[in-house]
Design an enzyme around this catalytic site. Structure first.
Site, PDB file in Angstrom:
ATOM      1  N   LYS A 239       0.580  -1.499   0.180  1.00 25.43           N
ATOM      2  CA  LYS A 239      -0.020  -0.237   0.200  1.00 25.43           C
ATOM      3  C   LYS A 239       0.887   1.264  -0.059  1.00 25.43           C
ATOM      4  O   LYS A 239       0.445   2.239  -0.571  1.00 25.43           O
ATOM      5  CB  LYS A 239      -1.045   0.009   1.335  1.00 25.43           C
ATOM      6  CG  LYS A 239      -2.238  -0.683   0.910  1.00 25.43           C
ATOM      7  CD  LYS A 239      -3.168  -0.597   2.004  1.00 25.43           C
ATOM      8  CE  LYS A 239      -4.232  -1.519   1.770  1.00 25.43           C
ATOM      9  NZ  LYS A 239      -5.359  -1.477   2.770  1.00 25.43           N
TER      10      LYS A 239
ATOM     11  N   LYS B 221      -4.621  -9.299  -7.144  1.00 24.25           N
ATOM     12  CA  LYS B 221      -5.947  -9.215  -6.178  1.00 24.25           C
ATOM     13  C   LYS B 221      -7.162  -8.222  -6.608  1.00 24.25           C
ATOM     14  O   LYS B 221      -6.798  -7.053  -7.041  1.00 24.25           O
ATOM     15  CB  LYS B 221      -5.526  -8.791  -4.817  1.00 24.25           C
ATOM     16  CG  LYS B 221      -6.618  -9.137  -3.759  1.00 24.25           C
ATOM     17  CD  LYS B 221      -6.168  -8.832  -2.454  1.00 24.25           C
ATOM     18  CE  LYS B 221      -5.981  -7.541  -2.298  1.00 24.25           C
ATOM     19  NZ  LYS B 221      -6.007  -7.049  -0.597  1.00 24.25           N
TER      20      LYS B 221
ATOM     21  N   LYS C  11     -10.578  -2.474  -4.266  1.00 21.61           N
ATOM     22  CA  LYS C  11     -11.432  -1.436  -4.441  1.00 21.61           C
ATOM     23  C   LYS C  11     -10.871  -0.508  -4.944  1.00 21.61           C
ATOM     24  O   LYS C  11     -11.404   0.652  -5.605  1.00 21.61           O
ATOM     25  CB  LYS C  11     -12.107  -1.018  -2.962  1.00 21.61           C
ATOM     26  CG  LYS C  11     -12.566  -1.856  -1.917  1.00 21.61           C
ATOM     27  CD  LYS C  11     -12.551  -1.405  -0.633  1.00 21.61           C
ATOM     28  CE  LYS C  11     -13.220  -2.564   0.427  1.00 21.61           C
ATOM     29  NZ  LYS C  11     -12.547  -2.152   1.863  1.00 21.61           N
TER      30      LYS C  11
HETATM   31  P1  TYM Z   1     -10.843  -4.868   3.855  1.00 27.00           P
HETATM   32  O1  TYM Z   1     -11.698  -3.806   4.323  1.00 27.00           O
HETATM   33  O2  TYM Z   1      -9.815  -4.445   2.792  1.00 27.00           O
HETATM   34  O3  TYM Z   1     -11.535  -6.216   3.280  1.00 27.00           O
HETATM   35  C1  TYM Z   1     -12.665  -6.722   3.938  1.00 27.00           C
HETATM   36  C2  TYM Z   1     -12.600  -8.365   3.727  1.00 27.00           C
HETATM   37  O4  TYM Z   1     -12.594  -8.666   2.292  1.00 27.00           O
HETATM   38  C3  TYM Z   1     -11.553  -9.728   2.322  1.00 27.00           C
HETATM   39  N1  TYM Z   1     -11.116  -9.276   0.808  1.00 27.00           N
HETATM   40  C4  TYM Z   1     -10.695 -10.334   0.015  1.00 27.00           C
HETATM   41  N2  TYM Z   1     -10.823 -11.550   0.010  1.00 27.00           N
HETATM   42  C5  TYM Z   1     -10.759 -12.268  -1.161  1.00 27.00           C
HETATM   43  N3  TYM Z   1     -10.368 -11.859  -2.194  1.00 27.00           N
HETATM   44  C6  TYM Z   1     -10.102 -10.682  -2.306  1.00 27.00           C
HETATM   45  N4  TYM Z   1      -9.757  -9.651  -3.606  1.00 27.00           N
HETATM   46  C7  TYM Z   1     -10.373  -9.636  -1.335  1.00 27.00           C
HETATM   47  N5  TYM Z   1     -10.246  -8.233  -1.220  1.00 27.00           N
HETATM   48  C8  TYM Z   1     -10.628  -8.230   0.098  1.00 27.00           C
HETATM   49  C9  TYM Z   1     -10.302  -9.035   3.185  1.00 27.00           C
HETATM   50  O5  TYM Z   1      -9.595 -10.345   3.640  1.00 27.00           O
HETATM   51  C10 TYM Z   1     -11.271  -8.734   4.459  1.00 27.00           C
HETATM   52  O6  TYM Z   1     -11.740  -9.950   5.262  1.00 27.00           O
HETATM   53  N6  TYM Z   1      -8.028  -4.993   7.784  1.00 27.00           N
HETATM   54  C11 TYM Z   1      -9.067  -5.404   7.223  1.00 27.00           C
HETATM   55  C12 TYM Z   1     -10.234  -5.022   8.200  1.00 27.00           C
HETATM   56  C13 TYM Z   1     -10.330  -5.288   9.505  1.00 27.00           C
HETATM   57  C14 TYM Z   1     -10.468  -6.302  10.161  1.00 27.00           C
HETATM   58  C15 TYM Z   1     -10.390  -6.328  11.582  1.00 27.00           C
HETATM   59  C16 TYM Z   1     -10.866  -7.562   9.851  1.00 27.00           C
HETATM   60  C17 TYM Z   1      -9.927  -4.207  10.579  1.00 27.00           C
HETATM   61  N7  TYM Z   1     -10.120  -4.772  11.712  1.00 27.00           N
HETATM   62  C18 TYM Z   1     -10.381  -7.203  12.654  1.00 27.00           C
HETATM   63  C19 TYM Z   1     -10.928  -8.885  10.942  1.00 27.00           C
HETATM   64  C20 TYM Z   1     -10.479  -8.523  12.037  1.00 27.00           C
HETATM   65  C21 TYM Z   1      -9.342  -4.941   5.945  1.00 27.00           C
HETATM   66  O7  TYM Z   1      -8.767  -3.998   5.621  1.00 27.00           O
HETATM   67  O8  TYM Z   1     -10.332  -5.443   5.250  1.00 27.00           O
END
Ligand code: TYM
Length: 333
Positions: free
Chosen positions: A114, A198, A201
C-alpha cells in the site's frame, strides 16, 4: 463449541465480489449459526489511514452497513457497529502499539504494497494499522476471525501481540489468540483484468471487479470483457494452476456454486471460454443482483441504518468497556 466471531470491513467504497466471497459470505453463514456470537465492524478508523473525502466516507459507512444487511447478516442476531464510535478501539490500539515491536510491523507485506515506493510519505496510521486490527479483535475475546487470505499475516501479528501482552504482564490467557477462518477452496479473488493481481476497491478500472452494487448488464459486460487466455478451459488442476485468469474465473464459479475447483474443472473441461462465461454470468447475476437491489433500497432508509449502528455501538461498548477497564488495571493505570 460456541465461537466468538469478530471481523471488519473498511468503508472505502466499491465493495466487491472479493469482499463478498472472501469474507462477507462467511460472515452470513456464521451469523446463521445460533451457537455463535458475532460482531461485525465497519472499520472507519482503518479507512482514514489513507486520505478520505469526509462526505464520501459517511456515505461509504452507510453503504457498508447496507451491504452487511443486504448480504444476509441479521442485526438482531449479530452486532453491527462502527469502530470510531466505540472509543476502546483507539485506546487499546495505543496500548498495544507499546507492546508490538517495530520488527514485527516491518514485515507486514500489505503495508509495503500500500505504501509503494514512497513509504516516507505513508501515514503512521497505515504503518500501525495491524495493531488497531489486533485491538479490534482482542477487545471482544474473539475466538475466530473470518477474513480473506490477504489478512492472514495481520492475524498472525494479532496472535503475537496477544501472547506478548500476556507474557509481559504475567496474565495467562487474558487475551485469547484468535483463529483465522479463511475460505478453504478459493480464498483470494483476483482482478478480472489481471489474474495475478488481487481484486481491489482501489483499482482504477471498474472492469477489474464486480461491485456489489452492480446491475445485471454491468455484471454480464464485465464477465464478457474479463481477461482469458487463448486455450480452451483446462481439463485438470495442474493445468489450471498454470493459468491465472482461468483459475480465477473457475474459482469464482466454484465459490458461488459451493462446489470444488476439481468439480468445476471437470464440468467445463475443454469447453471454450464463451460458453463458460455465460454460465458464470448467470450464477453471478443470481447471487449479486438481489444483494445490489437490497443495498440500494436500504440506502434510502438511513434512519434505519442509523438505528442499527446505534444499537450495535451500545452493545459493543458494553463488552469492550469492561475489557479496557481490565487492561488499565493490568498495565497499572
Ligand atoms: P478490507 O476492508 O480490505 O476487506 C474486507 C474483507 O474482504 C477480504 N478481501 C478479499 N478476499 C478475497 N479476495 C479479495 N480480492 C479480497 N479483497 C478483500 C479481506 O480479506 C477482508 O476480510 N484490515 C481489514 C479490516 C479489519 C479487520 C479487523 C478484519 C479491521 N479490523 C479485525 C478482521 C478483524 C481490511 O482492511 O479489510
Amino acid at each position: 463449541m460456541k465461537k466468538k466471531i469478530f471481523s471488519g470491513v473498511q468503508p472505502t467504497g466499491n465493495l466487491h465480489l472479493g469482499n463478498y466471497l472472501g469474507a462477507i459470505k462467511n460472515f452470513v453463514e456464521l451469523n446463521n449459526d445460533s451457537e455463535n456470537e458475532c460482531v461485525f465492524c465497519v472499520v472507519d478508523l482503518h479507512a482514514i489511514t489513507v486520505a478520505q473525502d469526509p462526505k464520501q466516507l459517511k456515505n461509504n459507512i452507510y453503504e457498508t452497513v447496507a451491504t452487511f444487511i443486504a448480504s444476509g447478516i441479521d442485526p438482531q442476531k449479530s452486532i453491527i457497529f462502527n469502530q470510531s464510535k466505540v472509543s476502546a478501539h483507539s485506546e487499546a490500539a495505543w496500548i498495544l502499539s507499546c507492546v508490538a515491536r517495530m520488527g514485527w510491523l516491518n514485515r507486514m507485506t500489505q503495508f509495503k504494497e500500500k505504501a509503494g515506493k514512497d513509504k516516507e510519505k505513508a501515514s503512521i496510521g497505515l504503518y500501525s494499522y495491524p495493531v488497531l486490527m489486533a485491538a479490534d479483535i482482542l477487545l471482544y475475546d474473539a475466538t475466530h476471525v473470518p477474513v480473506g487470505d490477504d489478512q492472514k499475516q495481520h492475524l498472525e501479528l494479532c496472535r503475537d501481540i496477544a501472547q506478548k501482552f500476556n507474557n509481559d504482564f504475567k496474565v495467562d490467557n487474558f487475551f485469547i489468540s484468535p483463529e483465522p477462518l479463511i475460505q478453504k477452496e478459493f480464498s483470494r479473488i483476483m482482478s478480472l483484468k489481471d489474474g495475478t493481481k488481487k481484486m481491489s476497491k482501489s483499482e482504477l478500472s471498474d472492469l477489474s471487479r464486480i461491485n456489489l452494487t452492480d446491475e445485471k448488464d454491468q455484471i454480464i459486460n464485465k464477465i464478457k470483457k474479463a481477461k482469458t487466455d487463448p486455450l480452451p478451459l483446462p481439463s485438470n488442476i495442474d493445468e489450471l494452476n498454470k493459468r491465472p485468469e482461468a483459475k480465477n474465473l473457475i474459482g469464482i464459479y466454484s465459490s458461488l456454486t459451493e462446489s470444488t475447483l476439481e468439480k468445476t474443472v471437470e464440468k467445463f473441461s475443454e469447453k471454450n471460454f464463451s460458453d463458460f462465461k455465460e454460465n458464470l454470468s448467470q450464477v453471478l447475476v443470481e447471487k449479486i443482483v438481489p444483494i445490489s437491489s437490497e443495498i440500494k433500497k436500504l440506502l434510502g432508509e438511513k434512519k434505519y441504518l442509523d438505528e442499527v449502528l446505534a444499537d450495535g455501538c451500545k452493545k459493543a461498548e458494553t463488552f469492550s468497556s469492561k475489557k479496557i477497564k481490565k487492561i488499565h488495571e493490568i498495565v497499572g493505570f
